[in-house]
Design a protein around this motif. Structure first.
Motif, PDB file in Angstrom:
ATOM      1  N   ILE A 133     -18.040   8.937  -6.276  1.00  0.00           N
ATOM      2  CA  ILE A 133     -16.636   9.300  -6.475  1.00  0.00           C
ATOM      3  C   ILE A 133     -16.052   9.908  -5.211  1.00  0.00           C
ATOM      4  N   ILE A 134     -16.836  10.783  -4.563  1.00  0.00           N
ATOM      5  CA  ILE A 134     -16.341  11.432  -3.353  1.00  0.00           C
ATOM      6  C   ILE A 134     -16.100  10.407  -2.247  1.00  0.00           C
ATOM      7  N   VAL A 135     -17.079   9.505  -2.054  1.00  0.00           N
ATOM      8  CA  VAL A 135     -16.937   8.488  -1.009  1.00  0.00           C
ATOM      9  C   VAL A 135     -15.728   7.598  -1.274  1.00  0.00           C
ATOM     10  N   VAL A 136     -15.562   7.190  -2.538  1.00  0.00           N
ATOM     11  CA  VAL A 136     -14.428   6.332  -2.882  1.00  0.00           C
ATOM     12  C   VAL A 136     -13.111   7.045  -2.625  1.00  0.00           C
ATOM     13  N   LEU A 137     -13.050   8.338  -3.004  1.00  0.00           N
ATOM     14  CA  LEU A 137     -11.820   9.085  -2.797  1.00  0.00           C
ATOM     15  C   LEU A 137     -11.483   9.231  -1.315  1.00  0.00           C
ATOM     16  N   ILE A 138     -12.505   9.537  -0.525  1.00  0.00           N
ATOM     17  CA  ILE A 138     -12.278   9.710   0.911  1.00  0.00           C
ATOM     18  C   ILE A 138     -11.830   8.395   1.549  1.00  0.00           C
ATOM     19  N   CYS A 139     -12.577   7.341   1.238  1.00  0.00           N
ATOM     20  CA  CYS A 139     -12.230   6.030   1.819  1.00  0.00           C
ATOM     21  C   CYS A 139     -10.865   5.550   1.325  1.00  0.00           C
ATOM     22  N   GLY A 140     -10.601   5.803   0.033  1.00  0.00           N
ATOM     23  CA  GLY A 140      -9.340   5.340  -0.519  1.00  0.00           C
ATOM     24  C   GLY A 140      -8.145   6.037   0.085  1.00  0.00           C
ATOM     25  N   ILE A 141      -8.278   7.391   0.209  1.00  0.00           N
ATOM     26  CA  ILE A 141      -7.141   8.154   0.716  1.00  0.00           C
ATOM     27  C   ILE A 141      -6.933   7.928   2.205  1.00  0.00           C
ATOM     28  N   VAL A 142      -8.033   8.015   2.960  1.00  0.00           N
ATOM     29  CA  VAL A 142      -7.919   7.957   4.414  1.00  0.00           C
ATOM     30  C   VAL A 142      -7.988   6.523   4.942  1.00  0.00           C
ATOM     31  N   GLY A 143      -8.768   5.670   4.305  1.00  0.00           N
ATOM     32  CA  GLY A 143      -9.000   4.326   4.823  1.00  0.00           C
ATOM     33  C   GLY A 143      -8.127   3.255   4.209  1.00  0.00           C
ATOM     34  N   LEU A 144      -8.030   3.247   2.874  1.00  0.00           N
ATOM     35  CA  LEU A 144      -7.311   2.166   2.230  1.00  0.00           C
ATOM     36  C   LEU A 144      -5.795   2.307   2.345  1.00  0.00           C
ATOM     37  N   ALA A 145      -5.305   3.520   2.444  1.00  0.00           N
ATOM     38  CA  ALA A 145      -3.855   3.721   2.528  1.00  0.00           C
ATOM     39  C   ALA A 145      -3.240   2.966   3.707  1.00  0.00           C
ATOM     40  N   PRO A 146      -3.808   3.068   4.929  1.00  0.00           N
ATOM     41  CA  PRO A 146      -3.248   2.277   6.042  1.00  0.00           C
ATOM     42  C   PRO A 146      -3.361   0.773   5.809  1.00  0.00           C
ATOM     43  N   LEU A 147      -4.460   0.349   5.151  1.00  0.00           N
ATOM     44  CA  LEU A 147      -4.620  -1.081   4.872  1.00  0.00           C
ATOM     45  C   LEU A 147      -3.560  -1.569   3.890  1.00  0.00           C
ATOM     46  N   ILE A 148      -3.277  -0.738   2.884  1.00  0.00           N
ATOM     47  CA  ILE A 148      -2.240  -1.107   1.913  1.00  0.00           C
ATOM     48  C   ILE A 148      -0.878  -1.171   2.594  1.00  0.00           C
ATOM     49  N   LEU A 149      -0.606  -0.186   3.462  1.00  0.00           N
ATOM     50  CA  LEU A 149       0.645  -0.195   4.211  1.00  0.00           C
ATOM     51  C   LEU A 149       0.752  -1.446   5.084  1.00  0.00           C
ATOM     52  N   SER A 150      -0.369  -1.808   5.716  1.00  0.00           N
ATOM     53  CA  SER A 150      -0.393  -2.999   6.558  1.00  0.00           C
ATOM     54  C   SER A 150      -0.120  -4.256   5.734  1.00  0.00           C
ATOM     55  N   ALA A 151      -0.699  -4.307   4.516  1.00  0.00           N
ATOM     56  CA  ALA A 151      -0.479  -5.465   3.647  1.00  0.00           C
ATOM     57  C   ALA A 151       0.988  -5.569   3.236  1.00  0.00           C
ATOM     58  N   GLU A 152       1.621  -4.426   2.988  1.00  0.00           N
ATOM     59  CA  GLU A 152       3.033  -4.434   2.614  1.00  0.00           C
ATOM     60  C   GLU A 152       3.898  -4.912   3.781  1.00  0.00           C
ATOM     61  N   ILE A 153       3.560  -4.450   4.984  1.00  0.00           N
ATOM     62  CA  ILE A 153       4.303  -4.898   6.169  1.00  0.00           C
ATOM     63  C   ILE A 153       4.115  -6.399   6.377  1.00  0.00           C
ATOM     64  N   TRP A 154       2.884  -6.885   6.188  1.00  0.00           N
ATOM     65  CA  TRP A 154       2.594  -8.321   6.317  1.00  0.00           C
ATOM     66  C   TRP A 154       3.424  -9.118   5.320  1.00  0.00           C
ATOM     67  N   ALA A 155       3.460  -8.634   4.070  1.00  0.00           N
ATOM     68  CA  ALA A 155       4.219  -9.337   3.034  1.00  0.00           C
ATOM     69  C   ALA A 155       5.703  -9.382   3.380  1.00  0.00           C
ATOM     70  N   PHE A 156       6.232  -8.298   3.923  1.00  0.00           N
ATOM     71  CA  PHE A 156       7.649  -8.255   4.279  1.00  0.00           C
ATOM     72  C   PHE A 156       7.936  -9.180   5.464  1.00  0.00           C
ATOM     73  N   ASN A 157       7.114  -9.094   6.502  1.00  0.00           N
ATOM     74  CA  ASN A 157       7.341  -9.904   7.707  1.00  0.00           C
ATOM     75  C   ASN A 157       7.228 -11.396   7.437  1.00  0.00           C
ATOM     76  N   ASN A 158       6.368 -11.768   6.478  1.00  0.00           N
ATOM     77  CA  ASN A 158       6.127 -13.182   6.196  1.00  0.00           C
ATOM     78  C   ASN A 158       6.828 -13.671   4.931  1.00  0.00           C
ATOM     79  N   HIS A 159       7.768 -12.876   4.429  1.00  0.00           N
ATOM     80  CA  HIS A 159       8.637 -13.298   3.322  1.00  0.00           C
ATOM     81  C   HIS A 159       7.833 -13.711   2.084  1.00  0.00           C
ATOM     82  N   LEU A 160       6.940 -12.837   1.660  1.00  0.00           N
ATOM     83  CA  LEU A 160       6.117 -13.140   0.483  1.00  0.00           C
ATOM     84  C   LEU A 160       6.984 -13.349  -0.753  1.00  0.00           C
ATOM     85  N   GLY A 161       8.179 -12.772  -0.761  1.00  0.00           N
ATOM     86  CA  GLY A 161       9.072 -12.940  -1.900  1.00  0.00           C
ATOM     87  C   GLY A 161       9.455 -14.390  -2.144  1.00  0.00           C
TER      88      GLY A 161
END
Length: 435
Positions: A42-70
């Motif tokens: 649980i601790i590892v998942v929380l640390i990775c999720g908060i610190v690691g996955l958040a930038p990846l999710i942000l990057s995915a959102e930027i990718w979706a916007f730039n490439n007109h995923l809509g």
């Protein structure tokens, strides 16, 4: 020397590094605090999720916007692949600015966006312009980095902040093939009353036209397709035929409109006089209608177009040169009147010839024929006289009926075209169209 990295690549590497550092931190915590089982997970998942996955999710959102995923997953994926290929080639071509932060430096490539048209058959690429890269972007050919897509036109946007590259899918068949007159008739009905189609990409509104091509390039065949379309329109087209060689165009003219077909010098002059007389009558009619729409033309008032098809114009020019000055001036005045005054009233001159040099056609007449077509693999001089000096002609092997054209606001530079294949009896079809 190591190739400079782009800003996007550095961002990706940074995010991946964050993710792996978070995972490593979790393992360190496990050993330092002797955490076991579910608690460690649980601790590892929380640390990775908060610190690691958040930038990846942000990057995915930027990718979706730039490439007109809509617009759909397929649209976004095709957009991403084309942009990625363009960025790599722009980097190789040195079209980037170098940014620095301490000892670190990276390449910032101009912003790129792509807009696909329906069915991904064509579209446009926008590339950000700048003082530094203006000259390079105005002359660069981005087609090699776009897979099966080929660029046709390049121009600046109105605000001059971006270069717009219009492209089409070269794997799709441009030429239309009609196995029957009924199929041709059905396709023709899909175009406007004052439009003619050339191929699957090109529908153009009526105007003055110059058709140039050597024997066997497909000039007559192109005219056959034009004539069939015009005869099928719900708005009646009034057609006139001038053919000093008394060849196939005269034959077609006799089938379509015997009373407005001429194949000798005096007859052609009389035909020009009739055409101009009809045009002058139409001008009076248009003038009375302009109170309804001050900037209107014949299309706005649902009036019939009149088209004079002048085949082998060079032969007529030679005959004209042998006449006295009074006759020459009279004929040149008639032709000038048509090309300078005919557009608004719907009276158009189509000149067909093998060469468009100034010895075959007066320059002022040629320059006032805005729709220009050159068929077949022509010589450089042919392209120069038709389109002007310094134009870039697409490098293609031309078959009969293939060529390039220019048209105001549609193709300022020569664009490819392929006239349709008509696999049916054209004379019978013309008779059916007349009926």
């Amino acid at each position: 020397m190591e190739k400079i990295k782009t800003d996007r690549r550095l961002k990706g590497e940074f995010m991946c590094m964050c993710f792996f550092m978070c995972s490593f931190l979790g393992v360190v915590c496990y050993h330092a605090w002797n955490i076991l089982g579910t608690t460690m997970f649980i601790i590892v998942v929380l640390i990775c999720g908060i610190v690691g996955l958040a930038p990846l999710i942000l990057s995915a959102e930027i990718w979706a916007f730039n490439n007109h995923l809509g617009r759909g997953v397929r649209y976004a994926w095709k957009h991403y692949k084309l942009v990625l290929g363009l960025r790599k080639n722009l980097l190789d071509a040195g079209i980037y600015t170098t940014k620095k932060f301490g000892a670190m430096k990276w390449a910032k490539i101009p912003w790129i966006s792509i807009d696909f048209n329906a069915d991904y058959k064509s579209g446009t690429v926008l590339i950000e312009n700048s003082i530094q890269f203006n000259d390079k972007l105005s002359s660069i050919d981005i087609s090699p980095s776009m897979g099966r897509y080929v660029v046709e036109q390049v121009y600046l946007t109105d605000d001059a902040n971006h270069y717009r590259f219009e492209f089409y899918d070269s794997s799709l068949e441009r030429r239309l093939v009609f196995d029957s007159f009924e199929a041709f008739k059905a396709h023709s009905s899909s175009t406007g009353n004052y439009e003619l189609f050339i191929d699957s990409y090109t529908n153009l509104t009526l105007t003055h036209q110059l058709i140039v091509g050597q024997t066997g390039s497909g000039k007559s065949y192109a005219l056959h397709g034009y004539l069939l379309q015009m005869l099928l329109k719900p708005v009646p087209y009034h057609l006139y035929f001038a053919d000093p060689k008394a060849s196939s165009i005269a034959l077609l003219g006799e089938r379509v409109s015997l009373g407005t077909t001429a194949d000798d010098f005096d007859g052609i002059v009389a035909l020009l006089e009739t055409f101009v007389s009809q045009m002058q009558e139409r001008q009076k009619q248009i003038k009375s209608l302009l109170s309804q729409k001050i900037d209107g033309d014949y299309k706005d008032f649902d009036l019939s177009p009149h088209i004079l098809i002048f085949d082998e114009f060079a032969d007529f020019s030679l005959l004209l040169q042998s006449k006295d000055k009074k006759v020459r001036d009279h004929v040149n005045s008639l032709i000038s009147s048509i090309v300078l005054k005919g557009r608004q009233s719907g009276f158009f001159l189509w000149i067909v010839m093998q060469q468009a040099g100034s010895n075959n056609i007066p320059t002022y007449i040629r320059d006032n024929l805005p729709w220009k077509v050159v068929l077949g693999n022509a010589e450089d001089q042919t392209y120069t006289t038709a389109f002007g000096a310094g134009v870039d002609i697409p490098l293609r092997k031309m078959q009969a009926g293939d060529g390039v054209f220019t048209y105001p606001a549609v193709a300022s530079k020569p664009r490819l075209c392929e006239f349709p294949t008509l696999d049916f009896d054209i004379l019978k079809a013309l008779e059916a169209g007349v009926m």
